[in-house]
Design an enzyme around this catalytic site. Sequence first.
Site, PDB file in Angstrom:
ATOM      1  N   ASP A  75      19.081  16.912 -29.586  1.00 39.58           N
ATOM      2  CA  ASP A  75      18.995  17.735 -30.771  1.00 39.58           C
ATOM      3  C   ASP A  75      19.784  19.299 -30.558  1.00 39.58           C
ATOM      4  O   ASP A  75      19.328  20.273 -30.673  1.00 39.58           O
ATOM      5  CB  ASP A  75      17.615  17.900 -31.321  1.00 39.58           C
ATOM      6  CG  ASP A  75      17.560  18.986 -32.823  1.00 39.58           C
ATOM      7  OD1 ASP A  75      18.747  18.732 -33.441  1.00 39.58           O
ATOM      8  OD2 ASP A  75      16.645  19.390 -33.120  1.00 39.58           O
ATOM      9  N   LYS A  84       4.742  29.217 -29.037  1.00 41.92           N
ATOM     10  CA  LYS A  84       4.731  28.456 -30.256  1.00 41.92           C
ATOM     11  C   LYS A  84       3.245  27.821 -30.308  1.00 41.92           C
ATOM     12  O   LYS A  84       2.646  27.479 -29.385  1.00 41.92           O
ATOM     13  CB  LYS A  84       5.605  27.046 -29.445  1.00 41.92           C
ATOM     14  CG  LYS A  84       6.135  26.256 -30.693  1.00 41.92           C
ATOM     15  CD  LYS A  84       6.673  24.997 -29.995  1.00 41.92           C
ATOM     16  CE  LYS A  84       8.360  25.076 -29.721  1.00 41.92           C
ATOM     17  NZ  LYS A  84       9.059  23.805 -29.428  1.00 41.92           N
ATOM     18  N   GLY A 112       9.112  33.521 -36.124  1.00 42.14           N
ATOM     19  CA  GLY A 112       9.739  32.285 -36.691  1.00 42.14           C
ATOM     20  C   GLY A 112       8.779  31.222 -37.133  1.00 42.14           C
ATOM     21  O   GLY A 112       7.769  31.184 -36.496  1.00 42.14           O
ATOM     22  N   GLY A 120       8.374  27.241 -36.801  1.00 44.20           N
ATOM     23  CA  GLY A 120       8.849  25.711 -36.645  1.00 44.20           C
ATOM     24  C   GLY A 120       8.469  25.149 -37.606  1.00 44.20           C
ATOM     25  O   GLY A 120       7.654  25.221 -38.486  1.00 44.20           O
ATOM     26  N   ASP A 140      14.095  23.680 -27.202  1.00 43.92           N
ATOM     27  CA  ASP A 140      13.757  22.810 -28.107  1.00 43.92           C
ATOM     28  C   ASP A 140      13.733  21.349 -27.269  1.00 43.92           C
ATOM     29  O   ASP A 140      14.878  20.614 -27.858  1.00 43.92           O
ATOM     30  CB  ASP A 140      14.225  23.056 -29.522  1.00 43.92           C
ATOM     31  CG  ASP A 140      13.504  23.792 -30.219  1.00 43.92           C
ATOM     32  OD1 ASP A 140      12.144  23.578 -29.848  1.00 43.92           O
ATOM     33  OD2 ASP A 140      13.487  24.200 -31.193  1.00 43.92           O
ATOM     34  N   ARG A 200      21.367  26.436 -33.418  1.00 46.29           N
ATOM     35  CA  ARG A 200      20.252  26.791 -33.664  1.00 46.29           C
ATOM     36  C   ARG A 200      19.073  26.448 -32.680  1.00 46.29           C
ATOM     37  O   ARG A 200      18.184  27.175 -32.589  1.00 46.29           O
ATOM     38  CB  ARG A 200      19.501  26.099 -35.035  1.00 46.29           C
ATOM     39  CG  ARG A 200      19.630  24.655 -34.883  1.00 46.29           C
ATOM     40  CD  ARG A 200      18.993  23.934 -36.155  1.00 46.29           C
ATOM     41  NE  ARG A 200      18.895  22.504 -35.813  1.00 46.29           N
ATOM     42  CZ  ARG A 200      20.131  21.883 -35.957  1.00 46.29           C
ATOM     43  NH1 ARG A 200      21.131  22.054 -36.392  1.00 46.29           N
ATOM     44  NH2 ARG A 200      20.086  20.379 -35.590  1.00 46.29           N
ATOM     45  N   ASN A 201      19.396  25.451 -31.753  1.00 48.44           N
ATOM     46  CA  ASN A 201      18.453  25.328 -30.503  1.00 48.44           C
ATOM     47  C   ASN A 201      18.866  25.892 -28.993  1.00 48.44           C
ATOM     48  O   ASN A 201      18.524  25.538 -28.128  1.00 48.44           O
ATOM     49  CB  ASN A 201      18.285  23.788 -30.448  1.00 48.44           C
ATOM     50  CG  ASN A 201      17.580  23.356 -31.565  1.00 48.44           C
ATOM     51  OD1 ASN A 201      16.753  23.998 -32.170  1.00 48.44           O
ATOM     52  ND2 ASN A 201      17.684  22.211 -31.913  1.00 48.44           N
TER      53      ASN A 201
END
Length: 462
Positions: free
Chosen positions: A311, A221, A201, A203, A329, A315-316
């Site tokens: 947030d 990450k 992915g 970010g 996240d 998706r998170n």
Amino acid sequence: MAKMNWAAGTQCVAKGDHRKPKPGELAYHKGDILTIVDTSTRKGFYQARHNTTGEEGLISSTNVREREALRVDPSLSLMPWFHGKISGPEAVGKLQPAEDGLFLVRESIRHPGDYVLCVSVSGEVIHYRVIYQDNKLTIDNTQYFYNLIDMIEFYSNNKGSIATTLLKPKQKQGAKSAELELSKTGWLLDITKLTLGENIGEGEFGAVYEGEYMGQKVAVKTIKCDVTAQAFLQETAVMTKLQHKNLVRLLGVILHKGLHIVTELMSKGNLVNFLRTRGRSVINSVQLLRFALDVCEGMEYLESKKLVHRDLAARNVLVSDDSVAKVSDFGLTKVDSKVSDNIKLPVKWTAPEALKKEKFSTKSDVWSYGVLLWEIFSYGRLPYPKMSLKEVKEKVEEGYRMEAPDDCPPGIYSLMKICWEQEPRRRPAFHKLREKLEREMGKHSPDPGSGRRDGIRSGSGC
């Protein structure tokens, strides 16, 4: 004396090696992370699980220390040797008494945008101009770096074209070395034990890779920009405090060419894609409810810690190998309620008071949770279909609320609607939402004892 009252779930760091365990004991090396599973009948011992090998066995309480959370501390720096805008003579003053390899980095006053590496050698201070070109840094046009962290790491190990390897950083007053703090608290991982796999992915701030750390599957990450890495250090500090089955778990960080944040791998990806790619034929309403409950429990835990996510959206939320949903996240997670940095807010998920007055609270998270429920029960559709962001803002302010998704249980739609109360104080707390969801679960689940993950039909390619 070691503390004798650690609860199950406490993470510990081994103070030394234990390579020849007696039967029933756990083998480990100094620095390994172990999780207490249970107190033992043997005095001074705990039943523990090794975080990387997964093996269980007895450990002596005197040979481990509790893994501490990292203090959220603004003076914690990935670049304690960076002194900002100071002049050459000031830099020379700071590098006294002279010592070979003592160094600092400053912003160039003469060439804005460039930096200067100042190194003490043979009683003198040499100033190397660091030129910034094509998004890279260089001193000699042969060696290029993504950022200052990367550059300092290189010249600490290699002399390259400078007079001496960098031996000792001159810390800016008030700055604390993040590396030292992470290492002391047991959160610094070893780059040599990490194998990076494929990119899973992109970010906003860098790529995310699948990898393996000492036999455990992980997600990594990577954050190359040093300013962003510094900001993420605060996110990491928040994550070291959080331990819950429905929050993605931080395993630690690696400082190498920037910052690598290492978390457990959630092999089924994010919840939106999970729902979209499987759909109604594969996932039944019990499983949807299960996901809704998972997220609710994770958020209830954040609420108990007085943390606001800001947030929350499908998706998170990530899905583990055994189909447990976990909130991830915490990039915007803050203890306070004002957004200082000009973040582009996700309009369709953000509560009206947060959009208008930047007022964030657990109650604005509850609003977002209502939208997330809509996403779950519509199998991953984009909220407010066919409406522009401007329309969403205006209409919601006037009292418009989305219709229920097709086949959504009425009890769930009424939950969405109370999450979308205009007045924040009228929205329920997450613990109340969890109670309501559990009641809803009772209605849909014929046999509550029949296992937790039976909502996905077996053999359905999940």
